[in-house]
Design an enzyme around this catalytic site. Structure first.
Site, PDB file in Angstrom:
ATOM      1  N   CYS A  99       0.837  -1.209   0.000  1.00 35.80           N
ATOM      2  CA  CYS A  99       0.000   0.000   0.000  1.00 35.80           C
ATOM      3  C   CYS A  99       0.868   1.253   0.000  1.00 35.80           C
ATOM      4  O   CYS A  99       0.473   2.289  -0.541  1.00 35.80           O
ATOM      5  CB  CYS A  99      -0.953   0.000   1.190  1.00 35.80           C
ATOM      6  SG  CYS A  99      -0.144  -0.071   2.797  1.00 35.80           S
ATOM      7  N   HIS A 391      -1.556   1.700   7.463  1.00 37.56           N
ATOM      8  CA  HIS A 391      -2.000   1.512   6.082  1.00 37.56           C
ATOM      9  C   HIS A 391      -1.912   2.841   5.346  1.00 37.56           C
ATOM     10  O   HIS A 391      -2.237   3.900   5.895  1.00 37.56           O
ATOM     11  CB  HIS A 391      -3.442   0.995   6.064  1.00 37.56           C
ATOM     12  CG  HIS A 391      -4.008   0.832   4.691  1.00 37.56           C
ATOM     13  ND1 HIS A 391      -3.406   0.068   3.717  1.00 37.56           N
ATOM     14  CD2 HIS A 391      -5.134   1.357   4.115  1.00 37.56           C
ATOM     15  CE1 HIS A 391      -4.128   0.106   2.610  1.00 37.56           C
ATOM     16  NE2 HIS A 391      -5.182   0.888   2.834  1.00 37.56           N
TER      17      HIS A 391
END
Length: 485
Positions: A99, A391
């Site tokens: 990510c 994230h």
């Protein structure tokens, strides 16, 4: 940095699915199918030239070839070629804790002049096959292929496995599938693209000069000239600016009449930069606060003492960094991650307010030269969560409909900037700003002209883009232009 809490977690949890994505066999037929490239243009352009006939009274108009000084012709070509409703609104598949990579790539993808270059410019003609610091064009080609799929393809998501392999070969820390830092990926990627596309084939030895502060404007231009002797690429044209680094001797053994310490020796260097890494303190509330903190004078003592060439010894000193010349594309990295004295890494969660448009840096930029430093935000790389379980996502403004989109790995959705609280928060990690004309028409596209940097054309250097002629009076510089490029 721990593991990624990705929306594609169901894909990553199965190793066979991971391998399928890497081979391009799981949904890969769509992701990796051939996408037609656009017609490309080079640095040569044709402009009308009127010719008056010797025997006739009429005037004929012909086209004269010359070397382009900007990328405006590329921008027009790309805008005319891809103005549809799906371009750029494509997610990137998470290949396993990637990510961080997806977030950075979405921000760069929405950097208009970089996108223009890889879609509509003959970039292959500028690949430097002799540069041992690059990949002989492999990284640039893989990034160009990724850009093509994001803007010319028809899939809702694309698997960047080929790009990941390429960046991993250039920077081995990105070979595996551990969570990494988005800003670090960004720095290595831009550096690799720069070396792949460096228009300097043979780099001469250039000794970095030190200055005394009596002619900063001219000295900065001289430093930029020396830098261009070794570095010229689309990355330099777009992302690189200049800092002024001032060191002053504060030798505690020498007391001046005014009560200050030091021999009076001053050393100034003008250093290029590709992004600004700004600190965050307990008192930082706005982006301007972070810039001011970055430019604060600091004292070097103890193990950090500076060697004074006049005193011939390591002494106490003050160090100050100033923003001297700002690039067309300004990347801001907020230093949210820090290490303790024991080596423990933690995250600074303090919310920062950052402007979405008309960020005026004229009071902070110290040089009198250059165009007015006014910037609009167009992309943000976010880090959510903690160091051990975070994230990355991204927000970016689409170049055609001018709407904001959220990129969360393979998912892309249009968002409302007010509801998303864009402009404030603790997740903003890297901010991407585009310089705009301060006299812009509200109905027109807010862009800036990108000049191709060349040692033989100083009129294109950022320092010499002046708002008023009177600003030339303070500049004294003598340059020898022997190289024609």
């Amino acid at each position: 940095m721990g593991k990624c809490q990705s929306v594609d977690a169901s894909v990553r949890s199965d190793s066979s699915q991971q391998n399928a994505f890497r081979r391009g066999t799981m949904g890969g037929n769509k992701n990796h199918r051939y996408v037609q490239s656009m017609a490309r243009v080079g640095s040569r352009v044709f402009v009308p030239k009127s010719i008056v006939s010797q025997t006739k009274s009429n005037t004929n108009t012909t086209l004269k070839e010359h070397k382009a000084s900007t990328y405006d012709h590329v921008h027009e070509l790309v805008n005319d070629g891809i103005s549809d409703n799906v371009s750029g609104k494509v997610g990137l598949v998470n290949l396993g804790n990637t990510c961080f990579m997806n977030s950075s790539l979405q921000c760069l993808s929405n950097t208009e002049p970089l996108c223009d270059y890889f879609l509509g410019y003959d970039y292959k003609s500028e690949i430097n096959h002799d540069n041992i610091l690059g990949t002989k064009g492999a990284l640039a080609r893989s990034y160009a292929e990724l850009t093509k799929h994001l803007w010319l393809g028809r899939s809702k998501s694309y698997s960047p496995d080929e790009f990941k392999s390429s960046i991993g070969r250039f920077a081995p820390q990105f070979e595996g599938y551990e969570q990494q830092d988005a800003q670090e990926l960004l720095a290595f990627l831009l550096d690799g693209i720069h070396e792949d596309l460096n228009r300097v084939i043979k780099k001469p030895y250039v000794e970095q000069e030190d200055f005394d502060g009596t002619n900063d404007e001219g000295d900065a231009i001289m430093s930029w000239s020396n830098y261009l002797l070794r570095n010229k690429s689309i990355v330099v044209d777009l992302f690189q600016g200049q800092l002024r680094n001032t060191m002053i001797c504060r030798n505690s053994k020498i007391l001046q009449a005014d009560g200050t310490y030091g021999c009076g020796h001053k050393n100034i260097k003008f250093d290029p930069f590709m992004y600004l890494s700004l600190p965050i303190s307990n008192g930082s509330n706005t982006l301007d606060d972070c810039v001011s903190l970055f430019c604060e004078e600091e004292t070097l003592q103890g193990d950090n003492q500076w060697y004074c060439s006049k005193c011939k010894a390591r002494v106490d000193a003050t160090k100050k960094i100033d923003l001297w010349m700002l690039p067309p594309i300004l990347i801001i990295h907020l230093k949210r991650f820090k290490f303790s004295v024991t080596g423990h890494r933690s995250k600074i969660e303090r919310p920062i307010c950052y402007p979405l448009s008309d960020w005026n840096l004229s009071k902070i930029k110290k040089s009198e030269g250059g165009v007015f430093p006014l910037y609009d935000l167009y992309a943000v790389s976010h880090h959510h969560g903690t160091v051990s379980g975070g994230h990355y996502t991204a927000h970016a403004k689409n170049r055609f409909d001018r709407e904001w989109y959220d990129f969360n790995d393979s998912q892309c959705r249009k968002v409302d900037k007010e509801k998303e609280m864009l402009g404030y928060g603790s997740s903003a990690y890297c901010l991407f700003y585009n310089r705009v004309d301060r006299h812009h028409d509200a109905t027109q596209e807010r862009t800036t002209t990108i000049h191709r940097q060349s040692i033989s054309r100083p009129e294109l250097w950022p320092h010499l883009q002046r708002d008023t002629v009177t600003q030339w009076k303070s500049t004294r510089v003598a340059l020898d232009y022997k190289e024609m490029d």
